[in-house]
Design an enzyme around this catalytic site. Structure first.
Site, PDB file in Angstrom:
ATOM      1  N   ASP A   1       5.467  12.451  27.498  1.00 46.64           N
ATOM      2  CA  ASP A   1       6.874  12.663  27.731  1.00 46.64           C
ATOM      3  C   ASP A   1       7.163  12.348  29.601  1.00 46.64           C
ATOM      4  O   ASP A   1       7.857  11.965  29.723  1.00 46.64           O
ATOM      5  CB  ASP A   1       8.126  12.840  27.375  1.00 46.64           C
ATOM      6  CG  ASP A   1       8.475  11.725  25.997  1.00 46.64           C
ATOM      7  OD1 ASP A   1       8.032  10.835  26.752  1.00 46.64           O
ATOM      8  OD2 ASP A   1       9.432  12.224  25.013  1.00 46.64           O
TER       9      ASP A   1
ATOM     10  N   LYS B   1       6.745   3.844  17.450  1.00 45.24           N
ATOM     11  CA  LYS B   1       5.706   4.457  18.316  1.00 45.24           C
ATOM     12  C   LYS B   1       4.277   4.438  17.398  1.00 45.24           C
ATOM     13  O   LYS B   1       3.628   4.617  17.742  1.00 45.24           O
ATOM     14  CB  LYS B   1       6.162   6.310  19.284  1.00 45.24           C
ATOM     15  CG  LYS B   1       7.401   5.295  19.691  1.00 45.24           C
ATOM     16  CD  LYS B   1       7.809   7.419  20.554  1.00 45.24           C
ATOM     17  CE  LYS B   1       8.889   6.307  21.421  1.00 45.24           C
ATOM     18  NZ  LYS B   1       9.857   7.794  21.808  1.00 45.24           N
TER      19      LYS B   1
ATOM     20  N   GLN C   1      11.290  13.777  19.280  1.00 43.15           N
ATOM     21  CA  GLN C   1      12.316  12.008  19.874  1.00 43.15           C
ATOM     22  C   GLN C   1      13.765  13.174  20.312  1.00 43.15           C
ATOM     23  O   GLN C   1      14.200  13.922  19.341  1.00 43.15           O
ATOM     24  CB  GLN C   1      12.473  11.605  18.875  1.00 43.15           C
ATOM     25  CG  GLN C   1      13.285  10.353  19.042  1.00 43.15           C
ATOM     26  CD  GLN C   1      12.420   8.976  19.624  1.00 43.15           C
ATOM     27  OE1 GLN C   1      11.649   9.386  19.935  1.00 43.15           O
ATOM     28  NE2 GLN C   1      13.589   9.127  20.586  1.00 43.15           N
TER      29      GLN C   1
END
Ligand code: NAD
Length: 304
Positions: free
Chosen positions: A122, A55, A99
């Site tokens: 997200d 990422k 995460q």
């Protein structure tokens, strides 16, 4: 019946990243806006470390500002919430990604709820989930967003099609169903308790498999000419028995690819289908969040 068209997610993701890089350069020169993404990793889970590294690298490659916070596995929930709050206040950060999975002593929902919904790239915050379900502009979870981009590219007009989503997770299945509904599909969500799943799947003009069971969806579950999107990522022993005995593995999807490709009209391979779209869509969401924060129009070709 001809072999299905292969939906090249890897190629599509590369072209999306290229469009994002152009958009980022344009935002920088014309609006002095540099989209910034902060990724937070707690602990040392090997798979998460790889995801977080990828990422960061891809964020920098498209010219965006990238920050990675690596915290020890024994970080307290309060400590993590303090960092999220700092990032919420930081004007150089437009997207925050924590995460998952988090260590067991941390309440995941409490952390996700602490992220400013405007920076929730997200798309897991209930505000974004709610906005998606009522048809307001939202930040949409990256994997279903990527699936939707591939579907629109393959089919262009999805109106009136029967879509069956196998899997009802908050991360993939449910938001996928919402996006298909918003595109005027007739949507069925199937799951582990669905009766006669093969018969339900055979109704689908668009079949999305997001289950996590290797090659569960067989060729005879698929309607001739259907478009099949395989979200599954499953590690199984290598085909060659000697390699398998040595512990070698390979990745397969939730769909038995060869059988399905003989019946479907179009299909995503695994690997190289949905997988590469996820990080590209994270970058897309970060540009979207930055533009909305700055009151600038989201550049064409970057979002859905
Ligand atoms: P999950 O475990 O949260 O959800 C799985 C869903 O499948 C559940 O809703 C369950 O009801 C359903 N299910 C389980 N067994 C079933 C059965 N026998 N018949 C019908 N339905 C069944 O998983 P998830 O997070 O939604 O992920 C699904 C798959 O997608 C996994 O393989 C995961 O690795 C993969 N995934 C890929 C990406 C990507 O970037 N491509 C991103 C997220 C998840």
């Amino acid at each position: 019946m001809a072999e299905a068209r292969i939906i090249d997610g890897k190629g599509f993701a590369a072209s999306l990243r290229a469009r994002i890089a152009v958009a980022v350069e344009d935002l920088r020169t014309r609006h002095a806006l540099v989209p910034g993404l902060a990724v937070v990793l707690v602990g040392e889970d090997p798979a998460s470390q790889i995801y977080v590294r990828n990422k960061g690298e891809q964020t920098r490659e498209v010219g965006m500002h990238s920050v990675t916070h690596r915290l020890p596995v024994d970080t307290s929930q309060e400590g993590l919430l303090r960092l999220v709050n700092q990032l919420n206040q930081d004007p150089s950060i437009h997207g925050i990604l924590v995460q998952l999975p988090l260590p067991g002593h941390i309440d995941t929902q409490a952390v996700l709820s602490a992220i400013d919904p405007a920076k929730d790239v997200d798309g897991f915050h209930v505000v974004n989930t709610g906005r998606l379900s009522v048809g307001l502009p939202a930040l949409v979870p990256c994997t279903p967003l990527g699936c939707m981009m591939l579907l629109k590219d393959t089919l262009s007009d999805l109106r009136g099609m029967n879509a069956v989503v196998i899997g009802r997770s908050n991360i993939v299945g449910k938001p996928m169903a919402q996006l298909l509904l918003a595109a005027d599909c007739t949507v069925t969500i199937a799951h582990s308790r669905t009766r006669d799943l093969p018969a339900v799947a055979r109704q689908a003009d668009i079949l999305i498999a997001a289950v996590g069971r290797p090659e569960m969806v067989r060729g005879d579950w698929i309607k001739e000419g259907a478009t099949v999107i395989d979200v599954g990522i499953n590690r199984v022993p290598a085909r060659d028995p000697a390699a398998a005995a040595a512990g070698k593995t390979r990745i397969v999807g939730d769909v038995a690819y060869a059988e399905a490709a003989a019946v479907a009209g179009a299909i995503t391979p695994v690997p190289g289908g949905v997988g590469p779209m996820t990080i590209a869509c994270l970058l897309s969401n970060t540009v979207t969040a930055a533009c909305r924060a700055a009151g600038v129009a989201v550049p064409a070709g970057v979002g859905l």
